[in-house]
Design a protein around this motif. Structure first.
Motif, PDB file in Angstrom:
ATOM      1  N   ASP A 372       0.872  -1.162   0.000  1.00 50.85           N
ATOM      2  CA  ASP A 372       0.000   0.000   0.000  1.00 50.85           C
ATOM      3  C   ASP A 372       0.914   1.218   0.000  1.00 50.85           C
ATOM      4  N   SER A 373       0.412   2.394   0.325  1.00 48.55           N
ATOM      5  CA  SER A 373       1.235   3.599   0.213  1.00 48.55           C
ATOM      6  C   SER A 373       2.381   3.627   1.214  1.00 48.55           C
ATOM      7  N   PHE A 374       2.271   2.901   2.344  1.00 49.18           N
ATOM      8  CA  PHE A 374       3.407   2.818   3.264  1.00 49.18           C
ATOM      9  C   PHE A 374       4.625   2.226   2.554  1.00 49.18           C
ATOM     10  N   GLY A 375       4.372   1.259   1.688  1.00 50.49           N
ATOM     11  CA  GLY A 375       5.451   0.578   1.008  1.00 50.49           C
ATOM     12  C   GLY A 375       6.199   1.430   0.003  1.00 50.49           C
ATOM     13  N   ASN A 376       5.669   2.594  -0.353  1.00 53.29           N
ATOM     14  CA  ASN A 376       6.336   3.448  -1.339  1.00 53.29           C
ATOM     15  C   ASN A 376       7.731   3.874  -0.895  1.00 53.29           C
ATOM     16  N   ALA A 377       7.929   4.004   0.416  1.00 54.14           N
ATOM     17  CA  ALA A 377       9.210   4.496   0.923  1.00 54.14           C
ATOM     18  C   ALA A 377      10.275   3.407   0.987  1.00 54.14           C
ATOM     19  N   LEU A 378       9.925   2.156   0.729  1.00 58.79           N
ATOM     20  CA  LEU A 378      10.875   1.052   0.856  1.00 58.79           C
ATOM     21  C   LEU A 378      11.787   0.830  -0.354  1.00 58.79           C
TER      22      LEU A 378
END
Length: 437
Positions: A372-378
């Motif tokens: 989800d959008s949390f994963g964008n920073a990974l």
């Protein structure tokens, strides 16, 4: 005296009515970061059904002249009057009156709406999870204000998320390694003891998910890695997402489990967007959040070559995928000016796309991040670890995942979702659909 009072009230009422009836109506709210209602199209069918007049009424109420000025004044007055649960800890609790939350500023518009729904949709995970209604907890004062999204999930939840990770491992076979990462949110680490009755612990849910994983699926436990750094800026104070620094420590843990190289922050260039106020201002409507901007700090790799290719989805009015555009090469890290509320879209510019990054790390490992959008920073921390990094959002994917994995020679799949999405059966339902669509 009575006549004077009546006259003054009448004049005030007339002035307000004149303003509302004749002044230009608002079309966009900077405070809420959203486009306002538009005047509805007329049809005799809508008029007969009564929906036309309802839509006109909604438009009239939503587009009042000087809307933001009135809202700002109202929020300022309420912030002075608000009952503080604990003067010592300076804590305020906002209960949500509706299932719909205001939209954070993201780009494009579809991503703004869907990110706001991440927490709302998890609301129906089971009868014990009233997540959207649990509200928002505001802690601290002045420049240290932090907004926390209360969690309502139970210790027995998230089994469907584990099941889908197991299913992927079974379907894709031994040639692909599946990993499961569950991302806790800020409330788990920063909620004062005196208001913990308004939220539930997230760790029991995370442990339950990992307990239901098959032996072939590798859990990526980032909880302790984050807990060890709570004194650092690992979560954003004014946004529902974690900070890029928190994602760094999570990516480090994933690299350890996956057995791939990983670089420390000395191999990255630091960038700062000053004056950032994220989605939690819109979610809470608390003026103290707007008055406590923060630095949005992110990091870009310096000595690895990479090329980013995007396949953008077209979206209809209901935010469903209707097609896709021709793939094109673009920047992975977008640049935003100081004060921009869209800074979290630094990574890939949003969610409504498939992202493929080819790097100069020639080790035969190709990872697919399902997120989800949390994963964008990974993914930006994985360019030293994999020769290709693919990114797919669980809300936007129309291809068959097994065919995609085969065609792109994927060796590793990482499920990386925040606790709200891991708890929601709707997330697992989407991932399962990828296997057969």
């Amino acid at each position: 005296m009575n006549k004077l009072y009546v006259t003054l009230v009448a004049l005030a009422f007339t002035a307000v009515a004149f303003v509302f009836a004749t002044f230009p109506r608002s079309t966009f709210s900077e405070l809420e970061k959203r486009e306002l209602a538009v005047f509805p199209d007329f049809s005799w069918e809508k008029l007969k059904a009564g929906t036309f007049t309802q839509e006109v009424s909604s438009w009239f109420n939503d587009t009042e002249p000087f809307r933001d000025a009135f809202m700002w004044l109202s929020m300022t007055v309420k912030s002075k009057e608000r009952l503080v649960l604990s003067d010592e800890d300076n804590v305020t609790f906002h209960a949500s009156d509706t299932e719909s939350e205001p939209q954070p500023e993201e780009t494009p518009k579809a991503d703004r709406v869907e990110d706001a729904k991440e927490f709302e949709n998890a609301n129906m995970a089971n009868e014990n999870a009233k997540i959207a209604h649990a509200g928002i907890i505001i802690v601290g004062a002045g420049s240290n204000v932090r907004a926390l999204m209360a969690y309502g999930g139970g210790a027995e939840g998230g089994t469907t998320y584990a099941d889908v990770a197991n299913r992927y491992q079974q379907e894709l076979g031994s040639g692909v390694q599946v990993y499961c990462m569950v991302i806790p949110t800020a409330v788990e680490f920063y909620c004062p003891d005196k208001v913990k009755k308004h939220t539930k612990r997230e760790l029991p849910t995370i442990k339950n998910i990992f307990a239901h994983l098959d032996s072939g699926v590798k859990p990526v436990s980032i909880y302790q890695a984050l807990a060890d750094h709570v004194d650092e800026d690992i979560y954003l104070r004014t946004d529902h997402h974690w900070a890029p620094l928190g994602a760094y420590y999570a990516a480090q843990q994933f690299a350890l489990v996956a057995g791939v190289p990983f670089r420390d922050l000395s191999s990255y260039e630091k960038h700062v967007v000053h004056g950032y106020v994220g989605s939690m201002y819109g979610f809470s409507g608390d003026i103290s959040v707007k008055n406590a901007p923060e630095d949005f700090v992110y990091y870009t790799p310096t000595d690895v070559e990479y090329t980013t290719t995007y396949t953008i989805y077209t979206i209809d009015k209901k935010y469903k995928v209707t097609g896709e555009k021709k793939p094109y090469d673009g920047q992975y890290f977008m640049k935003y000016k100081d004060g921009s509320g869209a800074a979290y879209s630094t990574f890939m510019g949003g969610d409504t796309k498939i992202t493929r990054v080819r790097t100069s790390t020639a080790n035969g490992r190709r990872v697919l991040v399902l997120k989800d959008s949390f994963g964008n920073a990974l993914p930006g921390y994985m360019f030293y670890s994999f020769e290709e990094v693919h990114v797919i959002d669980f809300r936007y994917f129309t291809k068959n995942i097994k065919a995609y994995v085969s065609e792109n020679k994927i060796t590793d799949i990482l499920f990386a979702n925040n606790i709200f999405m891991a708890y929601s059966p709707n997330t697992a339902k989407n991932y399962l659909r990828f296997l057969t669509q």
